[in-house]
Design a protein around this motif. Structure first.
Motif, PDB file in Angstrom:
ATOM      1  N   LEU A 142      16.338  -0.637  -5.878  1.00 44.06           N
ATOM      2  CA  LEU A 142      16.026   0.746  -5.521  1.00 44.06           C
ATOM      3  C   LEU A 142      14.605   1.119  -5.937  1.00 44.06           C
ATOM      4  O   LEU A 142      13.903   1.844  -5.220  1.00 44.06           O
ATOM      5  CB  LEU A 142      17.037   1.697  -6.151  1.00 44.06           C
ATOM      6  N   SER A 143      14.175   0.621  -7.093  1.00 44.32           N
ATOM      7  CA  SER A 143      12.801   0.894  -7.541  1.00 44.32           C
ATOM      8  C   SER A 143      11.788   0.250  -6.600  1.00 44.32           C
ATOM      9  O   SER A 143      10.770   0.867  -6.247  1.00 44.32           O
ATOM     10  CB  SER A 143      12.598   0.361  -8.967  1.00 44.32           C
ATOM     11  N   GLN A 144      12.070  -0.986  -6.185  1.00 42.33           N
ATOM     12  CA  GLN A 144      11.149  -1.671  -5.268  1.00 42.33           C
ATOM     13  C   GLN A 144      11.169  -1.022  -3.889  1.00 42.33           C
ATOM     14  O   GLN A 144      10.158  -1.032  -3.178  1.00 42.33           O
ATOM     15  CB  GLN A 144      11.518  -3.148  -5.177  1.00 42.33           C
ATOM     16  N   MET A 145      12.303  -0.443  -3.513  1.00 42.90           N
ATOM     17  CA  MET A 145      12.367   0.256  -2.227  1.00 42.90           C
ATOM     18  C   MET A 145      11.472   1.491  -2.228  1.00 42.90           C
ATOM     19  O   MET A 145      10.919   1.866  -1.190  1.00 42.90           O
ATOM     20  CB  MET A 145      13.812   0.631  -1.916  1.00 42.90           C
ATOM     21  N   ASP A 146      11.322   2.126  -3.399  1.00 45.34           N
ATOM     22  CA  ASP A 146      10.386   3.247  -3.500  1.00 45.34           C
ATOM     23  C   ASP A 146       8.962   2.783  -3.209  1.00 45.34           C
ATOM     24  O   ASP A 146       8.192   3.481  -2.534  1.00 45.34           O
ATOM     25  CB  ASP A 146      10.459   3.873  -4.901  1.00 45.34           C
ATOM     26  N   VAL A 147       8.630   1.598  -3.721  1.00 44.82           N
ATOM     27  CA  VAL A 147       7.298   1.036  -3.460  1.00 44.82           C
ATOM     28  C   VAL A 147       7.131   0.761  -1.969  1.00 44.82           C
ATOM     29  O   VAL A 147       6.080   1.051  -1.380  1.00 44.82           O
ATOM     30  CB  VAL A 147       7.090  -0.266  -4.271  1.00 44.82           C
ATOM     31  N   ILE A 148       8.184   0.222  -1.339  1.00 46.96           N
ATOM     32  CA  ILE A 148       8.122  -0.047   0.106  1.00 46.96           C
ATOM     33  C   ILE A 148       7.954   1.255   0.881  1.00 46.96           C
ATOM     34  O   ILE A 148       7.205   1.325   1.864  1.00 46.96           O
ATOM     35  CB  ILE A 148       9.393  -0.793   0.555  1.00 46.96           C
ATOM     36  N   GLY A 149       8.651   2.310   0.432  1.00 48.90           N
ATOM     37  CA  GLY A 149       8.509   3.604   1.085  1.00 48.90           C
ATOM     38  C   GLY A 149       7.085   4.128   1.001  1.00 48.90           C
ATOM     39  O   GLY A 149       6.545   4.677   1.982  1.00 48.90           O
ATOM     40  N   GLN A 150       6.452   3.944  -0.158  1.00 51.56           N
ATOM     41  CA  GLN A 150       5.067   4.390  -0.326  1.00 51.56           C
ATOM     42  C   GLN A 150       4.124   3.580   0.558  1.00 51.56           C
ATOM     43  O   GLN A 150       3.199   4.134   1.173  1.00 51.56           O
ATOM     44  CB  GLN A 150       4.669   4.263  -1.797  1.00 51.56           C
ATOM     45  N   LEU A 151       4.354   2.275   0.630  1.00 47.55           N
ATOM     46  CA  LEU A 151       3.515   1.429   1.490  1.00 47.55           C
ATOM     47  C   LEU A 151       3.692   1.807   2.959  1.00 47.55           C
ATOM     48  O   LEU A 151       2.727   1.810   3.729  1.00 47.55           O
ATOM     49  CB  LEU A 151       3.865  -0.046   1.279  1.00 47.55           C
ATOM     50  N   THR A 152       4.929   2.127   3.336  1.00 49.94           N
ATOM     51  CA  THR A 152       5.189   2.530   4.722  1.00 49.94           C
ATOM     52  C   THR A 152       4.424   3.800   5.067  1.00 49.94           C
ATOM     53  O   THR A 152       3.838   3.921   6.148  1.00 49.94           O
ATOM     54  CB  THR A 152       6.698   2.749   4.928  1.00 49.94           C
ATOM     55  N   ALA A 153       4.428   4.762   4.133  1.00 49.74           N
ATOM     56  CA  ALA A 153       3.683   6.008   4.356  1.00 49.74           C
ATOM     57  C   ALA A 153       2.188   5.731   4.477  1.00 49.74           C
ATOM     58  O   ALA A 153       1.495   6.318   5.326  1.00 49.74           O
ATOM     59  CB  ALA A 153       3.958   6.986   3.221  1.00 49.74           C
ATOM     60  N   SER A 154       1.681   4.824   3.649  1.00 51.30           N
ATOM     61  CA  SER A 154       0.257   4.478   3.714  1.00 51.30           C
ATOM     62  C   SER A 154      -0.078   3.811   5.039  1.00 51.30           C
ATOM     63  O   SER A 154      -1.135   4.077   5.639  1.00 51.30           O
ATOM     64  CB  SER A 154      -0.098   3.548   2.548  1.00 51.30           C
ATOM     65  N   ASN A 170       4.641   3.466  15.537  1.00 53.85           N
ATOM     66  CA  ASN A 170       5.545   4.574  15.207  1.00 53.85           C
ATOM     67  C   ASN A 170       7.009   4.151  15.251  1.00 53.85           C
ATOM     68  O   ASN A 170       7.801   4.483  14.365  1.00 53.85           O
ATOM     69  CB  ASN A 170       5.314   5.746  16.173  1.00 53.85           C
ATOM     70  N   GLU A 171       7.386   3.414  16.310  1.00 53.00           N
ATOM     71  CA  GLU A 171       8.785   3.010  16.448  1.00 53.00           C
ATOM     72  C   GLU A 171       9.191   2.070  15.320  1.00 53.00           C
ATOM     73  O   GLU A 171      10.303   2.162  14.783  1.00 53.00           O
ATOM     74  CB  GLU A 171       8.994   2.334  17.806  1.00 53.00           C
ATOM     75  N   GLU A 172       8.296   1.153  14.978  1.00 53.18           N
ATOM     76  CA  GLU A 172       8.596   0.201  13.907  1.00 53.18           C
ATOM     77  C   GLU A 172       8.772   0.916  12.567  1.00 53.18           C
ATOM     78  O   GLU A 172       9.659   0.578  11.765  1.00 53.18           O
ATOM     79  CB  GLU A 172       7.483  -0.848  13.793  1.00 53.18           C
ATOM     80  N   ILE A 173       7.933   1.915  12.329  1.00 57.17           N
ATOM     81  CA  ILE A 173       8.028   2.668  11.070  1.00 57.17           C
ATOM     82  C   ILE A 173       9.324   3.467  11.022  1.00 57.17           C
ATOM     83  O   ILE A 173       9.982   3.541   9.973  1.00 57.17           O
ATOM     84  CB  ILE A 173       6.801   3.592  10.909  1.00 57.17           C
ATOM     85  N   VAL A 174       9.728   4.038  12.151  1.00 64.19           N
ATOM     86  CA  VAL A 174      10.991   4.778  12.197  1.00 64.19           C
ATOM     87  C   VAL A 174      12.161   3.842  11.881  1.00 64.19           C
ATOM     88  O   VAL A 174      13.063   4.183  11.081  1.00 64.19           O
ATOM     89  CB  VAL A 174      11.189   5.437  13.581  1.00 64.19           C
ATOM     90  N   ARG A 175      12.158   2.657  12.501  1.00 66.26           N
ATOM     91  CA  ARG A 175      13.253   1.702  12.245  1.00 66.26           C
ATOM     92  C   ARG A 175      13.211   1.195  10.805  1.00 66.26           C
ATOM     93  O   ARG A 175      14.258   1.018  10.165  1.00 66.26           O
ATOM     94  CB  ARG A 175      13.167   0.542  13.233  1.00 66.26           C
TER      95      ARG A 175
END
Length: 292
Positions: free
Chosen positions: A160-172, A220-225
């Motif tokens: 879950l902690s690493q998923m937060d990092v992935i979420g931040q990278l996705t936003a970037s 955009n579609e890839e980020i949504v998925r």
């Protein structure tokens, strides 16, 4: 939370004059693979032990070791094989009279002859032994599952902690992707002016080239998925039961979306972000592999 597939449990019980010790170890495996090792005299226990394991565990490479200590309490019966003893004595008398030999056979001499004694070892009470051993296996499984739960909580927390990092990278990546279009248009206009040596540039041509670039690099579609997969994975990490296979599938889908984003990216900064994204997904994949 989900459980790990790594664990160890042990339990000892006594029954029928024997001490039985059950040890169970498990590691990650795609399916449930249970191996049982028991002394030859107790081979009848294998099916019962495997049944206990399959009723409690759904995935993992599980090794069950059963050791038995009789403590010298084996019930052994020794009887005299009278027909054999009589045959020996008759043969010795014939030998003595036929060849004129002296001497008489002694107890010590006869007792050393083959097959003079019949040794019978009492067979264990299969029903009583099975009941005792399955109880020991069940208790050992309690210890193993406690360890798997504790390890699973640690793994899920880390994931879950690493998923937060992935979420931040996705936003970037999303922000950087939006910035690349105006940058591309500006660079394109500069190059066209250099080629045309100051002549007027057709706005429609710029719009057309920019539209082609935007269509080619849109993620955009890839980020949504990708975010959808992250949401599902987070829900799995907080659920109960055997969800490891589903989690593994979602990790594969995260990899797929990251690869697609990387193939579309025409920007060095964006490419570096995608490399970081894939590295974080790979870290999670290694941990998810050990979830039941």
């Amino acid at each position: 939370m989900l459980k790990s597939m790594t664990g160890y449990g042990r339990c000892a019980v006594s029954a029928c004059g024997c001490d039985f010790t059950a040890e169970i170890r498990s590691v990650n495996h795609r399916y449930l693979d249970c191996s049982v090792r028991v002394p030859r005299l107790f081979v009848f226990l294998e099916d019962a032990v495997k049944s206990c394991v399959s009723n409690r565990l759904s995935r993992g490479k599980v090794d069950v070791f059963l050791s038995v200590d009789s403590n010298g309490a084996d019930n052994v019966g020794i009887t005299l094989n009278k027909p054999v003893v009589s045959a020996y004595l008759d043969a010795m008398r014939e030998l003595k009279s036929g060849y004129g030999l002296d001497g008489e056979p002694t107890v010590q001499f006869i007792s050393r002859m083959p097959d003079v004694f019949i040794i019978k070892k009492e067979e264990p009470d299969a029903e009583a032994v099975t009941a005792a051993v399955t109880k020991a296996v069940s208790t050992a499984l309690d210890g193993l599952e406690a360890m798997r739960i504790a390890e699973g909580e640690r793994l899920c927390g880390s994931i879950l902690s690493q998923m937060d990092v992935i979420g931040q990278l996705t936003a970037s990546i999303e922000r950087r992707s939006a910035e690349t279009l105006p940058e591309y248009r500006a660079k394109l206009e500069t190059r066209m002016r250099e080629v045309l040596e100051g002549s007027d540039i057709e706005e429609s041509r710029l719009l057309s080239e920019a539209a082609l670039f935007a269509d080619k690099t849109a993620v955009n579609e890839e980020i949504v998925r990708l975010r959808s997969h992250l949401t599902q994975l987070a829900a799995l990490m907080r659920s109960n039961g055997a969800q490891g296979r589903k989690a593994d599938f979602l990790i594969q889908e995260l990899h797929r979306e990251a690869n697609t984003i990387g193939s579309k990216g025409g920007d060095a900064e964006l490419a570096h972000m995608v490399v970081d994204l894939k590295a974080e997904i790979e870290k999670i994949r290694e941990q998810v592999q050990n979830l039941e």
